[in-house]
Design an enzyme around this catalytic site. Structure first.
Site, mmCIF file in Angstrom:
data_model
loop_
_atom_site.group_PDB
_atom_site.id
_atom_site.type_symbol
_atom_site.label_atom_id
_atom_site.label_comp_id
_atom_site.label_asym_id
_atom_site.label_seq_id
_atom_site.Cartn_x
_atom_site.Cartn_y
_atom_site.Cartn_z
ATOM 1 N N TRP A 99 21.515 -34.406 -18.727
ATOM 2 C CA TRP A 99 22.491 -35.506 -18.743
ATOM 3 C C TRP A 99 22.549 -36.163 -20.103
ATOM 4 C CZ3 TRP A 99 25.681 -34.679 -15.123
ATOM 5 C CH2 TRP A 99 25.277 -34.266 -13.852
ATOM 6 N N ASP A 166 21.690 -44.939 -19.563
ATOM 7 C CA ASP A 166 22.202 -44.228 -18.392
ATOM 8 C C ASP A 166 21.114 -44.380 -17.324
ATOM 9 O OD1 ASP A 166 22.921 -42.526 -16.364
ATOM 10 O OD2 ASP A 166 23.172 -40.744 -17.614
ATOM 11 N N LYS A 190 23.217 -42.271 -6.464
ATOM 12 C CA LYS A 190 21.794 -41.935 -6.380
ATOM 13 C C LYS A 190 21.013 -43.060 -5.705
ATOM 14 C CE LYS A 190 22.683 -38.341 -9.106
ATOM 15 N NZ LYS A 190 22.926 -38.433 -10.542
HETATM 16 C C1 LIG Z 1 23.871 -37.721 -11.560
HETATM 17 C C2 LIG Z 1 23.731 -38.180 -12.951
HETATM 18 C C3 LIG Z 1 24.818 -38.233 -13.842
HETATM 19 C C4 LIG Z 1 26.200 -37.752 -13.456
HETATM 20 O O1 LIG Z 1 26.774 -38.609 -12.555
HETATM 21 P P1 LIG Z 1 28.269 -38.392 -12.010
HETATM 22 O O2 LIG Z 1 28.504 -39.696 -11.316
HETATM 23 O O3 LIG Z 1 28.258 -37.215 -11.112
HETATM 24 O O4 LIG Z 1 29.165 -38.195 -13.179
HETATM 25 C C5 LIG Z 1 24.600 -38.732 -15.107
HETATM 26 N N1 LIG Z 1 23.396 -39.144 -15.496
HETATM 27 C C6 LIG Z 1 22.319 -39.096 -14.681
HETATM 28 C C7 LIG Z 1 21.000 -39.591 -15.163
HETATM 29 C C8 LIG Z 1 22.457 -38.615 -13.386
HETATM 30 O O5 LIG Z 1 21.394 -38.565 -12.577
#
Ligand SMILES: *Cc1c(COP(=O)(O)O)cnc(C)c1O
Length: 355
Positions: A99, A166, A190
């Site tokens: 990511w 993030d 999540k």
């Molecule tokens: C799941 C995830 C993403 C991507 O998220 P989306 O909402 O599917 O775009 C980005 N960064 C991290 C750390 C993630 O766990």
């Protein structure tokens, strides 16, 4: 049979969040209309957005001068929206996994990007530590929890430049010093809600400074000024987010979420370390308490699919590791229970006895 949900995302939510959201889908606050068929501009939906925003501010102890907005597009859209708004000349990125790397790729559309540190050469099996952060960066981007590899910065970094986080897979699982950040973003699926909404926390005074024309939808100011109502927001996901925030508060807030996460992780990592069949995949000091990754020890490699079936028969769901790591990954977000973790540990112990 009872199912224990270890999915990495979308992932387990507290049962009462699902039940309360389902009730509102059938009849929203006694209006006789479904949450799915009301206008987002209806006066009775505004309080949902307001309360969700207020609870996020309260739970994360967000200082004055920051706004919370709800958008679509996932964390993946933030990979480009963040630099569009905050990259003036040069930004730094920590390359800690899939990511983080994707975020870095998108930032390159908007200016100079410096890879401040990376653990790519070691297959992301640890976090970079002890690196120098150039003082002339607009921001340092850090993926606080690497969902796929199972490493985590459980503390906010010390940095001479503001951070951008993030926090898709660890937001609301620990206290955060928001004042260190220019922005924090999280795809909510999540740890906060059903899929469909992204939570972004932005520092107001840094908005509108980027040396580029931004399309209306990409400019955070559009959404800050309209209270996330510039266009139709994801109504049902935002409602589920509100329910989760109420739940987190009722359970004792992010400190309690942190305590539970540590407790669950200790139980499972202790078993991974004790059980002769398994080993953890990442450096012990960098282990994530959200996504716990492990594989079969080399001499038992051929038992992998057997253990997977064994655990599945005992109710485990979603424990297959990401294809880039293999093995197993038990995601233990806020809603995960000690009971779930104990069930997985018992399956590991019982399987060991069959060997
Ligand atoms: C799941 C995830 C993403 C991507 O998220 P989306 O909402 O599917 O775009 C980005 N960064 C991290 C750390 C993630 O766990």
């Amino acid at each position: 049979m009872k199912k224990y949900n270890f999915n990495a995302g979308p992932s387990m939510l507290p049962r009462e969040v699902i039940e309360n959201t389902a009730k509102q889908i059938l009849d929203f606050n006694g209006t006789g209309l479904s949450l799915m068929e009301i206008s987002h501009r209806a006066k009775y939906f505004q309080p949902v957005v307001d309360e969700a925003e207020a609870l996020i501010k309260e739970l994360l102890d967000i200082p004055q001068g920051y706004s919370v907005i709800f958008l679509g597009g996932g964390a993946s859209l933030q990979f480009m929206q963040i630099p569009a708004n905050f990259l003036l000349k040069k930004a730094g990125y920590l390359n800690t996994g899939t990511w983080a790397k994707k975020a870095m790729k998108e930032a390159k559309h908007f200016g100079e990007v410096v890879e401040v540190a990376s653990s790519a050469e070691d297959g992301y099996m640890h976090l970079p530590h002890n690196f120098d952060i150039p003082a002339d960066l607009d921001y340092l981007h850090v993926c606080t929890n690497n969902t796929i590899y199972g490493t985590e910065y459980r503390k906010d970094l010390d940095s001479p430049v503001p951070l951008i986080g993030d926090m898709s897979s660890d937001i609301m699982s620990r206290p955060v010093d928001v004042s260190k950040y220019t922005a924090i973003y999280a795809g909510a699926q999540k740890n906060m809600a059903m899929a469909g909404v992204t939570v972004i926390i932005v520092k107001d005074e840094l908005l509108g400074q980027a040396p580029r024309e931004l399309p209306t939808m990409l400019d955070y100011r559009t959404h800050v000024e309209k209270g996330s109502m510039f266009n139709t927001p994801p109504v049902v996901p935002i409602y589920s987010l509100l329910e989760t925030m109420r739940w987190v508060k009722a359970q004792g807030g992010v400190k309690e979420m942190d305590r539970r996460a540590q407790e669950r992780a200790k139980i499972l990592y202790d078993e991974i370390d004790r059980n002769k069949l398994f080993r953890g995949t990442v450096a012990a000091e960098d282990r994530s308490v959200m996504n716990l990754c492990f594989v079969m020890n080399d001499e038992y490699k051929e038992l992998e699919s057997k253990f997977f079936d064994f655990a599945t028969e005992r109710g485990m769901v979603g424990i297959k590791g990401h294809r880039s790591v293999g093995g197993f990954r038990a995601s233990c977000y806020n809603a995960q229970t000690i009971e779930g973790v104990n069930a997985l540990v018992k399956a590991m112990k019982d399987f060991e006895k069959t060997i």
